[in-house]
Design a protein around this motif. Structure first.
Motif, PDB file in Angstrom:
ATOM      1  N   TYR A   1      -7.245   6.845   0.568  1.00  0.00           N
ATOM      2  CA  TYR A   1      -6.847   8.223   0.847  1.00  0.00           C
ATOM      3  C   TYR A   1      -6.958   9.151  -0.361  1.00  0.00           C
ATOM      4  O   TYR A   1      -6.730  10.348  -0.233  1.00  0.00           O
ATOM      5  CB  TYR A   1      -5.434   8.261   1.413  1.00  0.00           C
ATOM      6  N   SER A   2      -7.332   8.621  -1.524  1.00  0.00           N
ATOM      7  CA  SER A   2      -7.580   9.501  -2.668  1.00  0.00           C
ATOM      8  C   SER A   2      -8.847  10.319  -2.442  1.00  0.00           C
ATOM      9  O   SER A   2      -9.018  11.374  -3.043  1.00  0.00           O
ATOM     10  CB  SER A   2      -7.732   8.681  -3.954  1.00  0.00           C
TER      11      SER A   2
ATOM     12  N   ARG B   1     -11.913   6.354   3.945  1.00  0.00           N
ATOM     13  CA  ARG B   1     -10.568   6.743   4.359  1.00  0.00           C
ATOM     14  C   ARG B   1     -10.054   5.829   5.473  1.00  0.00           C
ATOM     15  O   ARG B   1      -8.876   5.481   5.493  1.00  0.00           O
ATOM     16  CB  ARG B   1     -10.527   8.212   4.778  1.00  0.00           C
TER      17      ARG B   1
ATOM     18  N   LYS C   1     -10.686  12.864  -0.684  1.00  0.00           N
ATOM     19  CA  LYS C   1     -10.165  13.966   0.125  1.00  0.00           C
ATOM     20  C   LYS C   1     -11.278  14.791   0.754  1.00  0.00           C
ATOM     21  O   LYS C   1     -12.357  14.925   0.208  1.00  0.00           O
ATOM     22  CB  LYS C   1      -9.287  14.858  -0.741  1.00  0.00           C
TER      23      LYS C   1
END
Length: 154
Positions: A32-33, A27, A35
Motif C-alpha cells: 500500500y505504499s 496493491r 499510491k
C-alpha cells in the motif's frame, strides 16, 4: 493469464487479467505504499523498482513484470530507514503522501550514484510531485544524510 515474478524478495505466481496495471497488482498483494495519484505517469507516487530501476507502476502492465524482480517500499524498509529520518528532520514530509515515491527514487539514485551533487539529486527527483514542501526540504534531508555518511566513513 498467469505470471511469475518476485515481489519484495518472495517468489509469486498469480493469475491476472491482461490489462492489469502493475500498481493494482502490487496493491492487491499488500503493497500500500504504492499510491495512486495522477494516473498519467506525472507525479511519481506509484514508483516501484523493476529489476532495480524506478518505474511508474501506473503506466506498466503487470504482465510486463513477469519474470522480473519488483520492489516496493515495503521490501526496502531497512534501506529506507537509513535516510528517511533525515528527510523528516527537514520538515519535508508535511502530509507524507509523496514520501514513498521520493524514498523509492532516492534509493535508486543512491544505488546508481552514491555521492550525487545537488543538481543531480534535483534532476533525479524531478518526476516526484509534492504539493506541500517546495522540494528543498527533501534536498536538504538527502544532503544531510550523505554528509552524515561521509562523516561516519572518516
Amino acid at each position: 493469464m498467469e505470471i511469475k515474478l518476485t515481489l519484495n524478495g518472495r517468489p509469486l505466481i498469480a493469475s491476472i487479467d491482461a490489462d492489469t496495471l502493475l500498481i493494482d497488482f502490487v496493491r492487491s498483494h499488500g503493497c500500500y505504499s504504492v499510491k495512486r495519484g495522477c494516473e498519467t505517469a506525472n507525479c511519481g507516487l506509484c514508483t516501484v523498482l523493476l529489476d532495480g530501476t524506478p518505474v511508474l507502476s501506473c503506466s506498466v502492465l503487470a504482465a510486463r513484470a513477469a519474470g522480473h524482480h519488483v520492489q516496493t517500499l515495503e521490501g526496502l524498509q531497512e534501506e529506507a530507514a537509513d535516510f528517511a529520518g533525515f528527510i523528516a528532520d527537514q520538515g519535508a514530509e508535511q502530509c507524507g503522501f509523496c514520501n514513498p515515491g521520493f524514498v523509492m527514487n532516492t534509493i535508486a539514485l543512491l544505488r546508481e550514484n552514491p555521492d550525487p551533487t545537488d543538481d543531480e539529486i534535483r534532476a533525479y527527483l524531478a518526476g516526484n510531485l509534492c504539493r506541500c514542501s517546495g522540494y528543498e526540504g527533501q534536498l536538504r534531508g538527502i544532503r544531510a544524510y550523505l554528509d552524515s555518511r561521509k562523516g561516519a566513513e572518516a
